[in-house]
Design an enzyme around this catalytic site. Structure first.
Site, PDB file in Angstrom:
ATOM      1  N   GLU A 161       0.790  -1.234   0.000  1.00 39.89           N
ATOM      2  CA  GLU A 161       0.000   0.000   0.000  1.00 39.89           C
ATOM      3  C   GLU A 161       0.821   1.282   0.000  1.00 39.89           C
ATOM      4  O   GLU A 161       0.397   2.295   0.538  1.00 39.89           O
ATOM      5  CB  GLU A 161      -0.973   0.015   1.186  1.00 39.89           C
ATOM      6  CG  GLU A 161      -2.058  -1.046   1.079  1.00 39.89           C
ATOM      7  CD  GLU A 161      -3.147  -0.877   2.114  1.00 39.89           C
ATOM      8  OE1 GLU A 161      -2.876  -0.286   3.168  1.00 39.89           O
ATOM      9  OE2 GLU A 161      -4.274  -1.357   1.876  1.00 39.89           O
ATOM     10  N   GLU A 215      -6.766  -7.805  -0.594  1.00 43.47           N
ATOM     11  CA  GLU A 215      -7.351  -7.540   0.734  1.00 43.47           C
ATOM     12  C   GLU A 215      -8.762  -6.999   0.568  1.00 43.47           C
ATOM     13  O   GLU A 215      -9.011  -6.158  -0.300  1.00 43.47           O
ATOM     14  CB  GLU A 215      -6.552  -6.484   1.527  1.00 43.47           C
ATOM     15  CG  GLU A 215      -5.233  -6.980   2.085  1.00 43.47           C
ATOM     16  CD  GLU A 215      -4.551  -5.934   2.959  1.00 43.47           C
ATOM     17  OE1 GLU A 215      -5.245  -5.253   3.740  1.00 43.47           O
ATOM     18  OE2 GLU A 215      -3.326  -5.802   2.842  1.00 43.47           O
TER      19      GLU A 215
END
Ligand code: GAL
Length: 765
Positions: free
Chosen positions: A417, A478
């Site tokens: 991320e 995710e």
């Protein structure tokens, strides 16, 4: 020898001959010119560092005796201070250098220590190794004393060092501290095999081959040969020998015409050994062994393909941490997580969020047929150039350590991320591709508007509905997680909604071939910093709790297997009359099953027949069922019985008690036997159940534990049950015998279990 794995260590891999078996008995292994000695017992731990302990005359006799894996501090399972493990600590291990090592090269191999290690041998210090998740080694040759004690000393910095990934910003997990993976001594000839990348070529075609890239360390003299053998157990299937013409960065050997082989797949993950023999011109020899599988794994515009067949990926993210000890759990416990994911939850993929995890975990993934996405350490933050250099180095360390695992199908080569960084990620991708051209790369991002330098667009997409794929090769890495943090013992409305949220994401992923699948956040609740999670240093994002006990959402995963493998029938709710706003029952609640029809009985009478909800979940192979019993009579209140039918035949029954009482205390160990090496451990789950064996989700009560025999409790004692359940681990001492654990509950009485501890000879040096 790695205990509990039933196979040999790939980093150094050597056994096979009868002399080797004898040596293994003594904790060492040897074949064809190399020996490996475990250095996991007999350590002294000094706690917070005492200056001067590198000096040879330093007295460590008052230090605690410890074994590895070791946590620098034992912690409660939640609500501790994250500063408690962030300190600099000291370890020492004395050993004898054997006379037969003279003239050879000696290395010490650390599989992992958190986070920066300053290592010294006999007072000689090596350069600090920065990194908590990757292996490192130092050459001890020339610094050893023959005929006296050698002192290996480690100053371990377990603070959150901003110069080392993943640190520098906030991170949503804890790294903990300690030499938390194994250490070995490796004795090799002057020129030895450092590593080997073994690539099955054209595994699906008749002319399949093995391309083996051997990395040697040391001078190559005239007359040196390398022989590669493909073995199935002790049977040599094919071999090939080449003469080396001189030094090179690596030497390629191709073994052609392999003939028929069994493929590695999810149902039958067949493994083969590859043995590489080095005969040096000076007469010395070395041997290196690794384990492989023949499989072709590709992300394509129409999803993921294993051996040419489509496989919708359905899995979970795993953090490597456990209650009380962080990452410091031995092989058996690491392997258990892979078993839970594959055999209990029926996942087909796991992501090692957010770092390389124990090789023992990956070995188990190979053996069980559980695919892996492995990634480098990091979380959102990108540091300066020196920090990035470490991250690039991590890519190389991860791939070199793990490139032969058939279970690994994708390398994560971005910081999880993080924002785009063209130069940095051009480097990580180039390195990954240069080392391993057989696997695709990914890199986990949180927005679709991001530069793709990898092969597969790997995306954390927490919204619902999911975004349509914006790249041809697309994997969701995710979802859910913090968007719907759920405790195992939350209110029924919440746990049922948690179930639905996991099911609807997998349903959408199944609706479109362009989604390769999805890896949910996450498998197990995990310890985190105080500025994340539920305010008690836990993120309750797991489909199972921190002790690996399933929440109802775990059954969404579990129920997606074919009934021939396992007939699944689980409640996605708790049985009660008034814990939801609707009166007279639990309201509309999910049941997770791969049966084709359910019958629901209340207080002995058939109330409902159910079919899977194919209307809402049109794409899931085994959609949830939904039960709405309407207004049930509160008097008499009673048990709920659910029968699962397959092709008209009763296949499974689930009964939930309506009595509202804690009926039983259960004490369940994962293993009945441990090795008496001071390291081996097993989980023991403590549960209050109803009379049918279901956990009582709101039960409390302190369980007082007592233990006799060669073991110790890793965990809290007394243990206060949370949501009717919890776990401690039992670690074997360095002695054989029988461990007896007795658990006493305030009103359910006492229960005992026994675990046999096998003799494990002392380490030889
Ligand atoms: C993601 C992150 C994970 C975890 C998760 C919680 O953004 O990658 O590490 O923090 O959120 O849902």
């Amino acid at each position: 020898m790695r205990r509990g794995t039933g196979q040999l260590d790939r980093r150094t891999f050597i056994l096979g001959a009868s002399t080797a078996a004898a040596l293994a008995q003594q904790g060492a292994s040897s074949e064809a010119g190399r020996q490996v000695y475990e250095l996991n017992r007999g350590w002294r731990y000094g706690g917070k560092v005492q200056p001067g302990f590198f000096a040879l005359d330093f007295d460590d006799s008052k230090w605690e005796s410890v074994t590895l894996p070791h946590a620098n501090v034992l912690l409660p399972w939640h609500s501790f201070d994250e500063k408690d493990f962030q300190f600099v600590s000291a370890y020492r291990r004395r050993f004898r250098a054997l006379p037969e090592w003279q003239g050879k090269r000696v290395f010490v191999d650390f599989a992992g220590a958190m986070t920066a290690s300053l290592v010294a041998i006999n007072g000689h210090r090596f350069e600090e190794y920065k990194g908590g998740y990757t292996p490192f080694r130092f050459e001890l040759t020339g610094h050893l004393k023959y005929g006296g004690d050698n002192v290996l000393a480690v100053e371990l910095d377990s603070t959150e060092r901003k110069d080392i990934p993943p640190f520098g910003g906030n991170i949503d997990y804890l790294t903990f501290g300690g030499i938390y993976r194994d250490v070995q001594l490796r004795v090799v000839p002057k020129t030895f095999i450092e590593n080997a990348y073994v690539k099955p070529v054209r595994p699906l075609e008749d002319n399949r081959a093995l391309a083996v890239r051997c990395y040697l360390n040391g001078p190559v003299s005239g007359g040196t040969t390398i022989t590669v053998e493909l073995r199935d157990g002790v049977r040599v299937l094919k071999g090939h020998k080449v003469a080396l013409s001189g030094a090179a960065e690596f030497h390629d050997v191709t073994v052609e015409a392999l003939g028929a082989v069994e493929l590695w797949d999810l149902k039958r993950p067949k493994l083969y050994d590859v043995v590489i023999k080095l005969a040096n011109g000076d007469g010395s020899t070395d041997e290196y062994r690794t384990r492989i599988g023949f499989r072709e794994a590709r992300f394509t515009p129409a999803g993921f393909r294993l051996n040419g067949a489509p496989v919708k990926l359905r899995g979970l993210n795993r953090h490597q941490t456990y209650p009380y000890v962080g990452g410091a759990m031995p092989a058996r416990v690491q392997r258990r997580d892979a078993w839970i994911l594959k055999k209990e939850l029926h996942c087909n993929i796991v992501r090692t969020s957010h770092y390389p995890q124990a090789v023992e975990f990956l070995d188990a993934c190979d053996e069980l047929g559980l695919l892996v996405l492995e990634e480098i350490p990091g979380w959102q933050h990108i540091g300066d150039k020196a920090w990035q250099d470490i991250a690039v180095r991590n890519v190389g360390e991860m791939i070199r350590r793990d490139w032969n695992h058939p279970s690994i199908v994708l390398w994560g080569v971005r910081i999880n991320e993080s924002d785009d960084n063209h130069e940095f990620y051009t480097r990580t991708n180039a390195l990954a591709r240069s080392l391993d051209d057989a696997r695709q790369t990914g890199g986990i991002r949180y927005k679709q508007d991001s530069e793709l330098l990898e092969d597969v667009f790997t995306m954390n997409d927490f919204g619902f509905p999911l975004k349509p794929p914006n790249h041809p090769l697309y994997l969701n890495t995710e979802f859910n997680g913090h968007m719907f943090s759920t405790k195992r013992f939350d209110n029924i409305t919440r746990v049922a909604e948690h179930v639905v949220r996991h099911a609807r994401v997998h349903d959408q992923l199944a609706s479109d071939d362009r989604y390769a699948g999805g890896i949910g956040w996450c498998a197990f609740d995990y310890n985190t910093h105080s500025n994340f999670g539920s305010g008690d240093h836990i993120c309750y994002h797991g489909v199972s709790d921190i002790f690996r006990v399933p929440k109802p959402a775990a059954y969404v995963y579990k129920s997606q297997c074919d009934p021939e493998e396992d007939v699944v029938l689980e409640a996605g709710f708790f049985w009660s009359s008034g814990d939801k706003s609707e009166a007279g029952g639990p309201g509309v609640v999910p049941i997770l099953s791969n049966c084709d029809r359910l019958k629901v009985y209340f207080a002995g009478a058939l109330k409902q027949e159910l079919e899977p909800d194919r209307k809402t979940f049109r794409h899931l192979k085994y959609p949830p069922f939904f039960m709405d019993l309407g207004n049930l009579p509160l008097d008499p209140w009673g048990d709920l019985k659910i029968e699962g039918y397959l092709k008209g035949k009763l296949a499974k029954t689930l009964t939930l008690s309506g009595s509202g009482k804690d009926a039983d205390l259960k004490v369940v160990a994962d293993d009945a036997e441990l090795d008496g090496d001071g390291r081996d451990a097993t989980r023991v789950v403590l549960m209050t159940t109803d009379e049918y064996g279901n956990i009582r989700p709101f039960a409390t009560g302190a369980v007082t534990l007592s233990l006799t025999g060669p073991g110790e409790i890793v965990g809290e004692n007394p243990f206060a049950l949370a949501g009717g359940c919890g776990a401690i681990w039992i670690r074997a001492k360095e002695e054989a015998g029988t461990v007896k654990l007795t658990a006493a509950h305030p009103y359910l009485g006492r229960r005992s279990i026994e675990i046999r501890v096998r003799a494990a000879p002392a380490e030889p040096v």
